[in-house]
Design a protein around this motif. Structure first.
Motif, PDB file in Angstrom:
ATOM      1  N   TRP A 102      17.971  42.205   8.219  1.00 27.41           N
ATOM      2  CA  TRP A 102      18.886  41.172   7.709  1.00 27.41           C
ATOM      3  C   TRP A 102      18.215  40.201   6.747  1.00 27.41           C
ATOM      4  O   TRP A 102      18.895  39.483   6.024  1.00 27.41           O
ATOM      5  N   ALA A 103      16.874  40.193   6.744  1.00 29.14           N
ATOM      6  CA  ALA A 103      16.166  39.249   5.864  1.00 29.14           C
ATOM      7  C   ALA A 103      14.850  39.858   5.404  1.00 29.14           C
ATOM      8  O   ALA A 103      14.313  40.767   6.054  1.00 29.14           O
ATOM      9  N   ARG A 104      14.369  39.340   4.283  1.00 31.78           N
ATOM     10  CA  ARG A 104      13.039  39.678   3.801  1.00 31.78           C
ATOM     11  C   ARG A 104      12.173  38.436   3.912  1.00 31.78           C
ATOM     12  O   ARG A 104      12.690  37.306   3.806  1.00 31.78           O
ATOM     13  N   VAL A 105      10.864  38.608   4.111  1.00 33.06           N
ATOM     14  CA  VAL A 105       9.958  37.472   4.199  1.00 33.06           C
ATOM     15  C   VAL A 105       9.042  37.524   2.976  1.00 33.06           C
ATOM     16  O   VAL A 105       8.265  38.458   2.796  1.00 33.06           O
ATOM     17  N   ILE A 106       9.209  36.502   2.125  1.00 32.57           N
ATOM     18  CA  ILE A 106       8.627  36.482   0.787  1.00 32.57           C
ATOM     19  C   ILE A 106       7.664  35.297   0.663  1.00 32.57           C
ATOM     20  O   ILE A 106       7.933  34.214   1.217  1.00 32.57           O
ATOM     21  N   ARG A 107       6.586  35.476  -0.087  1.00 34.33           N
ATOM     22  CA  ARG A 107       5.673  34.358  -0.385  1.00 34.33           C
ATOM     23  C   ARG A 107       6.207  33.614  -1.611  1.00 34.33           C
ATOM     24  O   ARG A 107       6.431  34.222  -2.658  1.00 34.33           O
TER      25      ARG A 107
END
Ligand code: PA5
Ligand code: MN
Length: 169
Positions: free
Chosen positions: A148-153
């Protein structure tokens, strides 16, 4: 890790299709996990240690493939031994959750919840997991629907959880 009979490794090329961009360049190790071999029978519990390396693919933090348990009645408990990051979770009916890993933190994954670990730190994220030995793994659903989500810098180097508008993002 000599007590753990099974060893699995996942390199960048094994994760083609999982990140928002395709992993290119050196085929580095992304994660490995070690499992105790116990009979895959009701009543048995197995142990698993995952070591997830720090890094990104085009700004998206290294993560595990993620899976549902094939046996939808099986739960799991995680204990973070080192590092930091997130455990993304979701159900087939669209519920979502995220829990934060830090050393000494335990996380419960109820039955029916898919789970994916994400390393947002500079060091390896090391997590110990316990789950019924007859859980099984459904990777195909996640390969198809994604999380459901991406974890991005972000530009300042901080992790941001970015919900996907739809599963083709
Ligand atoms: O039991 C678990 O859920 C974990 O130990 C995972 O198997 C491990 O972290 C590797 O992730 P995946 O199985 O999604 O590739
Ligand atoms: Mn699991």
């Amino acid at each position: 890790m000599s007590a753990f009979e099974r060893h699995s490794v996942r390199h960048r090329s094994d994760l083609t299709g999982y990140f928002h961009a395709e992993p290119e360049g050196d085929d580095q190790l992304v994660y490995e996990y070690f499992e105790r071999e116990v009979p895959a029978e009701e009543g048995q519990i197995t142990q698993n240690i995952t070591i997830l390396q720090p890094g990104t693919v085009d700004g998206e933090y290294y993560m595990t493939k993620g899976h549902y348990h094939a046996n939808g009645r099986c739960s799991e408990v995680y204990l973070c031994l080192a590092g930091r990051g997130f455990l993304l979770m979701q159900t087939r009916s669209g519920e979502t959750d995220v829990q934060e890993y830090a050393r000494g933190v335990s996380i419960y994954v109820p039955p029916g919840w898919a789970h994916r670990s994400v390393n947002t730190g500079d060091e390896p994220l090391v997590v110990l997991a316990f789950y019924p030995a007859d859980s099984g793994h459904d990777y195909a659903s996640i390969a198809e629907e994604g999380f459901w989500a991406r974890v991005i810098r972000d530009e300042s180097g901080q992790p941001v959880i970015v919900p996907r508008r739809d599963r083709s993002d």
